[in-house]
Design a protein around this motif. Structure first.
Motif, PDB file in Angstrom:
ATOM      1  N   GLY A 102       0.786  -1.325  -0.013  1.00 57.23           N
ATOM      2  CA  GLY A 102       0.125  -0.011   0.112  1.00 57.23           C
ATOM      3  C   GLY A 102       0.866   1.388   0.141  1.00 57.23           C
ATOM      4  O   GLY A 102       0.281   2.376   0.070  1.00 57.23           O
ATOM      5  N   ILE A 159       0.227  -2.291  -4.309  1.00 63.01           N
ATOM      6  CA  ILE A 159       0.474  -0.927  -5.058  1.00 63.01           C
ATOM      7  C   ILE A 159      -0.432   0.182  -4.439  1.00 63.01           C
ATOM      8  O   ILE A 159      -1.878  -0.114  -4.320  1.00 63.01           O
ATOM      9  N   TYR A 160      -0.063   1.239  -4.316  1.00 61.70           N
ATOM     10  CA  TYR A 160      -0.898   2.509  -3.789  1.00 61.70           C
ATOM     11  C   TYR A 160      -1.564   3.023  -5.115  1.00 61.70           C
ATOM     12  O   TYR A 160      -2.726   3.167  -4.971  1.00 61.70           O
ATOM     13  N   ALA A 161      -0.708   3.291  -6.159  1.00 63.54           N
ATOM     14  CA  ALA A 161      -1.522   3.593  -7.172  1.00 63.54           C
ATOM     15  C   ALA A 161      -0.584   3.766  -8.404  1.00 63.54           C
ATOM     16  O   ALA A 161       0.812   3.657  -8.384  1.00 63.54           O
ATOM     17  N   TYR A 162      -1.118   3.856  -9.665  1.00 66.80           N
ATOM     18  CA  TYR A 162      -0.323   3.906 -10.952  1.00 66.80           C
ATOM     19  C   TYR A 162      -0.338   5.444 -11.150  1.00 66.80           C
ATOM     20  O   TYR A 162      -1.466   6.045 -11.403  1.00 66.80           O
ATOM     21  N   PHE A 163       0.980   6.309 -11.237  1.00 71.95           N
ATOM     22  CA  PHE A 163       0.750   7.597 -11.375  1.00 71.95           C
ATOM     23  C   PHE A 163       1.904   7.713 -12.472  1.00 71.95           C
ATOM     24  O   PHE A 163       2.899   7.008 -12.725  1.00 71.95           O
ATOM     25  N   ASN A 191      -3.279   8.674   1.714  1.00 69.73           N
ATOM     26  CA  ASN A 191      -2.626   8.113   3.058  1.00 69.73           C
ATOM     27  C   ASN A 191      -2.432   8.937   3.831  1.00 69.73           C
ATOM     28  O   ASN A 191      -2.549   8.953   5.081  1.00 69.73           O
ATOM     29  N   SER A 209      -6.976   3.515   4.535  1.00 75.25           N
ATOM     30  CA  SER A 209      -6.689   3.734   3.165  1.00 75.25           C
ATOM     31  C   SER A 209      -7.781   3.719   2.317  1.00 75.25           C
ATOM     32  O   SER A 209      -8.142   2.482   1.854  1.00 75.25           O
ATOM     33  N   ASN A 228      -7.675   5.359  -4.019  1.00 79.23           N
ATOM     34  CA  ASN A 228      -7.700   4.306  -4.902  1.00 79.23           C
ATOM     35  C   ASN A 228      -8.050   3.102  -4.904  1.00 79.23           C
ATOM     36  O   ASN A 228      -7.584   2.006  -4.908  1.00 79.23           O
ATOM     37  N   GLY A 275      -9.211   6.470  -8.474  1.00 78.49           N
ATOM     38  CA  GLY A 275      -8.778   5.388  -8.587  1.00 78.49           C
ATOM     39  C   GLY A 275      -7.309   4.709  -8.693  1.00 78.49           C
ATOM     40  O   GLY A 275      -7.004   3.593  -8.639  1.00 78.49           O
ATOM     41  N   GLY A 276      -6.543   5.687  -8.602  1.00 76.18           N
ATOM     42  CA  GLY A 276      -5.239   5.711  -8.862  1.00 76.18           C
ATOM     43  C   GLY A 276      -4.663   4.832  -9.923  1.00 76.18           C
ATOM     44  O   GLY A 276      -3.711   4.044  -9.739  1.00 76.18           O
ATOM     45  N   GLY A 277      -5.585   4.855 -11.089  1.00 76.22           N
ATOM     46  CA  GLY A 277      -5.053   3.784 -12.045  1.00 76.22           C
ATOM     47  C   GLY A 277      -5.091   2.468 -11.975  1.00 76.22           C
ATOM     48  O   GLY A 277      -5.024   1.560 -12.778  1.00 76.22           O
ATOM     49  N   LYS A 278      -5.895   2.093 -10.794  1.00 71.76           N
ATOM     50  CA  LYS A 278      -6.167   0.807 -10.133  1.00 71.76           C
ATOM     51  C   LYS A 278      -7.702   0.224 -10.788  1.00 71.76           C
ATOM     52  O   LYS A 278      -8.018  -0.880 -10.821  1.00 71.76           O
TER      53      LYS A 278
END
Lengths: 351, 274
Positions: A164, A209-213, B118, B135, B138, B219-222
């Motif tokens: 995370g 994964i926290y995010a894809y940025f 976060n 959390s 995303n 969604g943070g790309g997820k």
């Protein structure tokens, strides 16, 4: 009364349309430039306009794929473009790039021969491009939470201790390079078996994964929202300028060396002005302005030689040659390869 | 003469409709049923049956449905409360609800990104209160949250509108004839607000189904929705044909849901979208 207003508004709308369509370009010298966002000091642009009297129509984009779509749509005739290695190669292969007369650009002599040499991966005979900035892809990490020794390998990104708190690149090739390099494959592979293996690794990693940025990475890391992030060296340097507890490392398995370069697209109508612009941006004072503004590694030796030692030794910006030797430049993929990557990318994202 | 004048006045609107609605749809249809070389194919439309695309479509339908139901559950009681207030207060509270819409919705979603992240405002507050950190960002839940937040006014306004048009005399008459509170609600209020509810559902469900910005930002790309797949086909893969084909499928879903709602809307008194 109300009716009158709406009639008036309608008339206004129509006449605005007519005027908008009817205006014809005057004969002032112009140059249409397309470049990455935040990639050219606006002050330098103003200087160029003052010095030459050429009016610059300056446009920006975010990702090379977006640039490709914009360019290919063909609604604007660009005179000069700056983008990344593999997209340039693709455009060269498609016959979209004009040969550049480097001899007309006096200040080209400032450009580092090593970087020109490295660009032969996508421009084999150095006929088409001038390098602008270069850098690597690596791990940006929070020194309070991550031990520097751990970041020597891409494996750290699979450590569930950091669940995370990991940011991956939200761009297909920069994301796949991580498992590909970790598995010891080339980052230009189109071998389905190798890529499937890489996909499996990424799928295993996804719960952590926290995010894809892409562009958010620097700010997110500076804000302390994650501990580890895969990002470009330039983005890392930017984040480090915001926060003291961040460091950058290029893992030992190797990574990507990217070179953003200028080229003349086929739509260029005014090659002479474009050359003036290129000469201008290779000039030491302007290259220095842009270096200070962008803060990526500059291939301009005149600028580099006059930097203070602290900046010169900043390994985030200027990696050691041993690191660079370990890095590969992206090559453009054929259509089949591109489709395969895109397919696997969607598979990763939808799971 | 009068007719001619009216037609003349509609000129700008006809230009608008043709230029910005009909033509783009035709272009999308053309791209959708051709391949890169321009020859006819149905592949781009059939592509929706690929597991990845199906998954994205189902997730979109699910999130849109959940968002719509949440909006409805929040809006209906609120509209009732609003309607019970003094008229002066009513307009003020409606104004409060519409107020956020003065600001660009991207900015508002970006603000939520900061709040939910976060190390964001919410977690800082939680920590200060000794509560465990969460959390939220995303995740699909964050996307639903964003959609509800963004589209809530589109649900409240039509329901409130239809409710405020029910005359007090009708309610009084029902009371006179022996209805209790519950009967008044079930036999008078509810049936008379159905059209508002239905148009609210359409105004929330359709943008939620086709959204890709909210899922990108929260969604943070997820979280891959069908809108994200289409965006990716256009912007990343430069495959306009595939993007258009999938857009056609999505349009069919939108039209089907609107037609479904319309067929259930027998009152249709102007609060409906069409």
């Amino acid at each position: 009364m109300k009716k009158k207003i709406s009639v008036f508004a309608a008339l206004f709308f129509v006449s605005a349309l007519a005027i908008g369509c009817g205006s014809s370009p005057d004969n002032k010298e112009t140059l249409t430039v397309l470049n990455y966002g935040k990639y050219f000091d606006p002050e330098a642009l103003k200087l160029f306009e003052e010095e030459t009297g050429i009016q610059v129509e300056y446009e920006e984009y975010e990702s090379p794929e977006e640039m490709y779509t914009k360019y290919k749509a063909g609604s604007i005739d660009y005179d000069l473009l700056c983008t990344s290695d593999y997209i340039i190669q693709k455009l060269i292969d498609e016959g979209e790039v004009l040969e550049m007369k480097h001899e007309n650009i006096d200040e080209y002599k400032n450009i580092d021969a090593n970087i020109i040499d490295a660009s032969s991966a996508f421009d084999p005979d150095h006929k088409y491009t001038i390098p602008y900035f270069y850098g690597t892809v690596g791990i940006l990490y929070n020194t309070d939470e991550v031990d520097a020794a751990e970041t020597n390998t891409w494996d750290v990104l699979w450590n569930d201790k950091y669940s995370g708190k990991i940011i991956m690149e939200n761009s297909v090739r920069d994301c796949f390079l991580v498992p590909l390099k970790q598995l010891g494959y080339s980052l230009n592979t189109t071998d389905e078996k190798e890529l499937k293996e890489a996909l499996q690794k990424l799928l295993d990693q996804k719960p952590l994964i926290y995010a894809y940025f892409v562009d958010e990475t620097g700010d997110e890391m500076a804000a302390g929202n994650a501990s580890l992030a895969v990002t470009y060296s330039g983005e890392a340097a930017y984040a480090q300028s915001l926060s003291d507890n961040l460091a950058y490392s290029v893992p030992k398995e190797g990574s990507n060396l990217w070179i953003d370069s200028w080229f003349l697209p086929k739509t260029c109508k005014n090659q002479e002005n474009a050359e003036k612009f290129l000469n201008f941006l290779c000039r030491e004072d302007i290259a220095k302005m842009n270096f200070d503004y962008v803060y990526y590694a500059t291939p301009n030796t005149a600028v580099y030689d006059n930097l203070d030692d602290e900046t010169k030794n900043d390994k985030t910006i200027f990696p050691d040659s041993s690191v660079l030797d370990n890095c590969e430049v992206y090559l453009s993929l054929d259509e089949e390869g591109t489709n395969l990557y895109n397919q696997l990318w969607k598979e990763l994202k939808s799971n | 003469m009068y007719n001619f004048k009216r037609q003349f006045l509609s000129g700008p609107y006809i230009i608008w409709i043709v230029g910005f609605i009909v033509l783009p749809i035709l272009v999308i249809c053309y791209y959708g049923i051709t391949d890169a070389s321009g020859s006819f194919t149905l592949e781009n439309i059939i592509a929706i049956s690929e597991p990845i695309h199906m998954k994205a479509l189902l997730l979109s339908l699910k999130l849109a449905l959940v968002s719509t139901l949440l909006c409805l559950a929040l809006s209906y009681p609120l509209a009732m409360i609003l309607n019970g207030l003094h008229v002066k207060h009513q307009s003020f509270i409606v104004f409060i609800f519409v107020l956020p819409m003065w600001m660009n919705f991207m900015l508002r979603i970006l603000a939520w990104q900061l709040i939910l992240s976060n190390n964001g405002i919410l977690n800082t507050v939680f920590q200060a209160l000794g509560l465990p950190r969460v959390s939220l960002l995303n995740t699909p839940a964050a996307v639903v949250f964003g959609m509800v937040y963004d589209y809530l006014p589109f649900m409240i306004l039509p329901i409130y509108n239809s409710m405020s048009r029910i005359g007090n005399d009708i309610v009084d008459a029902a009371r006179d004839l022996g209805c209790n509170k519950f009967q008044v609600f079930a036999k008078i209020i509810l049936p008379l607000t159905v059209s508002g509810v239905l148009s609210g559902i359409i105004m929330v469900f359709v943008p939620a189904l086709t959204s890709f910005v909210i899922s990108n930002l929260l969604g943070g790309g997820k979280v891959l929705l069908i809108g994200n797949v289409i965006e990716q086909e256009f912007m990343q893969n430069t495959n306009w044909n595939m993007g258009s084909g999938l857009s056609i499928v999505l349009m069919i879903f939108v039209i089907a849901s609107m037609a479904f709602m319309n067929s259930h809307n027998k009152e249709g008194e102007g609060t409906a979208v069409w």
